[in-house]
Enzyme design. Structure first.
Site, mmCIF file in Angstrom:
data_model
loop_
_atom_site.group_PDB
_atom_site.id
_atom_site.type_symbol
_atom_site.label_atom_id
_atom_site.label_comp_id
_atom_site.label_asym_id
_atom_site.label_seq_id
_atom_site.Cartn_x
_atom_site.Cartn_y
_atom_site.Cartn_z
ATOM 1 C CB ALA A 48 -10.423 -14.477 44.976
ATOM 2 C CG ASP A 235 -14.374 -12.963 44.863
ATOM 3 O OD1 ASP A 235 -15.026 -12.624 43.844
ATOM 4 O OD2 ASP A 235 -13.357 -12.384 45.234
ATOM 5 C CG ASN A 245 -17.090 -13.125 40.434
ATOM 6 O OD1 ASN A 245 -15.964 -13.137 40.929
ATOM 7 N ND2 ASN A 245 -17.329 -12.545 39.274
HETATM 8 O O1 MRU Z 1 -13.821 -6.741 45.319
HETATM 9 P P1 MRU Z 1 -12.808 -7.334 44.410
HETATM 10 O O2 MRU Z 1 -12.257 -6.361 43.418
HETATM 11 O O3 MRU Z 1 -11.734 -8.059 45.177
HETATM 12 O O4 MRU Z 1 -13.631 -8.402 43.623
HETATM 13 C C1 MRU Z 1 -12.990 -9.148 42.652
HETATM 14 C C2 MRU Z 1 -13.870 -10.040 41.933
HETATM 15 O O5 MRU Z 1 -15.000 -10.296 42.244
HETATM 16 C C3 MRU Z 1 -13.243 -10.785 40.871
HETATM 17 O O6 MRU Z 1 -14.048 -10.883 39.782
HETATM 18 C C4 MRU Z 1 -12.909 -12.106 41.530
HETATM 19 O O7 MRU Z 1 -12.085 -11.875 42.654
HETATM 20 C C5 MRU Z 1 -12.278 -13.037 40.703
HETATM 21 S S1 MRU Z 1 -10.600 -12.959 40.993
HETATM 22 C C6 MRU Z 1 -9.725 -13.613 39.762
#
Ligand code: MRU
Length: 344
Positions: A48, A235, A245
């Site tokens: 995110a 997220d 998340n």
């Molecule tokens: O699909 P992604 O890899 O963007 O998903 C990321 C996640 O869900 C993370 O755990 C989340 O973004 C937290 S970011 C610090």
């Protein structure tokens, strides 16, 4: 120092190509905002906060690319880029937050030259801020962790999901830097394996003790007391404390409750969405090949139906605390989140 995921260099955006990890540490250079759009869509960059900063850098590139002669033409070019960037990944709210912030700055400028200069400077500041925020969040969260804890994490909420240092992994980094010996158990995180490809890679790179488990071993790990705390990123967090998340977070939280293991979430204030209700949020559905293949190899029959949501929702009753750069909030979240924002 932990890895730097994205930075502005010589009027271009340089980012680690996360699709190539852990086999190769390669960088890609974007000089056109459509290259940033493509990088977000294909998970070259993900997580995110990192997506948010990418969006801001995308607008900076769009400003440099623009041939606009007037402020109005420039804002119209940037609004076009904003729309395309916004649609790349809808669930993580940091992207909308960053685009809104940088567009506000652009609108406040007087002319084309000022917009070009100011959006580049603002995007660079947002990237620097991200690391500072993560380090402060890390310090705030590290107080919740004890020497010799073993902490389970899901997906990648580390340096690679941010500009650097990380949210959930930033808390673990800060605890270790503070002299505590914290070990990590990382879930593999199917379907695209951010846990094994990214979390295991970055923790090993930084010398933090990490063991990898398949997602299916979370129950075993908790039932056998191999873990005494859990921390994940987010997220999007709603005013009620519902946490969006990576898919699988909800089942980890349920197992944590069953086994009385504290379940923490670490996220900056830019991840909070105080306006929406859970049912308003679009959960991004990703392509079926993420599920029917592993590492590009077919692992399912042809033409199989696939359900591939990228995120799930963890309700507040399963969450022990939410760690932010402005402090830690606990239940009742509806009240404590309100207070947190009123004070900041
Ligand atoms: O699909 P992604 O890899 O963007 O998903 C990321 C996640 O869900 C993370 O755990 C989340 O973004 C937290 S970011 C610090």
């Amino acid at each position: 120092m932990s890895l730097k995921t994205i930075e502005w260099r010589d009027n271009s955006v340089v980012m680690i190509d996360q699709t190539k990890l852990p086999n190769e540490l390669l960088f890609i250079t974007c000089t056109d905002y459509m290259q940033v759009v493509n990088a977000i869509k294909t998970l070259v960059i993900r997580g995110a906060p990192a997506i948010g900063v990418s969006g801001a850098f995308g607008i900076a590139l769009a400003a440099l690319q623009s041939n606009a002669a007037t402020k109005e033409e420039m804002i119209s070019d940037l609004e076009g880029a904003e729309k395309i960037l916004f649609e790349t990944r809808p669930t993580a709210v940091n992207l909308a937050w960053a685009l809104e912030k940088i567009m506000q700055v652009a609108r406040s400028c007087d002319d084309v030259d000022e917009i070009k200069k100011t959006v580049v400077e603002t995007a660079k500041q947002m990237a620097d801020e991200d690391i500072k925020i993560n380090m402060t969040m890390g310090k705030n969260g590290s107080k919740l962790f004890d020497d010799n804890d073993t902490v389970l994490t899901h997906c990648n909420a580390g340096a690679l999901a941010t500009v650097g240092y990380g949210t959930a992994l930033g808390v673990i980094r800060a605890a270790n830097e503070g002299g505590k010996n914290i070990k990590v158990i990382a879930t593999e995180t199917r379907p695209v394996q951010q846990g094994s490809r990214l979390t295991a890679f970055e923790l090993k790179h930084d010398g933090i003790d990490v063991s990898l488990i398949p997602d299916t071993a979370v129950g075993y790990t908790l039932a056998n007391n191999l873990v005494n705390k859990i921390i994940v990123g987010a997220d999007r967090i709603l005013k009620t404390g519902h946490v969006f998340n990576k898919i699988g977070t909800y089942q980890v939280a349920l197992l944590a409750k069953q086994h009385n293991v504290p379940f923490y979430v670490a996220a900056p204030l830019s991840t909070f969405d105080l306006k929406s209700n859970p049912e308003d949020i679009i959960i991004e559905q990703r392509k079926s090949s993420e599920v029917t293949q592993i590492g590009g190899k077919k692992t399912a029959p042809d033409n199989i139906n696939v359900i591939n949501p990228a995120f799930d929702i963890t309700p507040p009753k399963l969450i022990s605390g939410i760690i932010t750069e402005k402090g830690v909030v606990t239940a009742p979240f509806e009240e404590t989140i309100k207070e947190l924002f009123a004070a900041n």
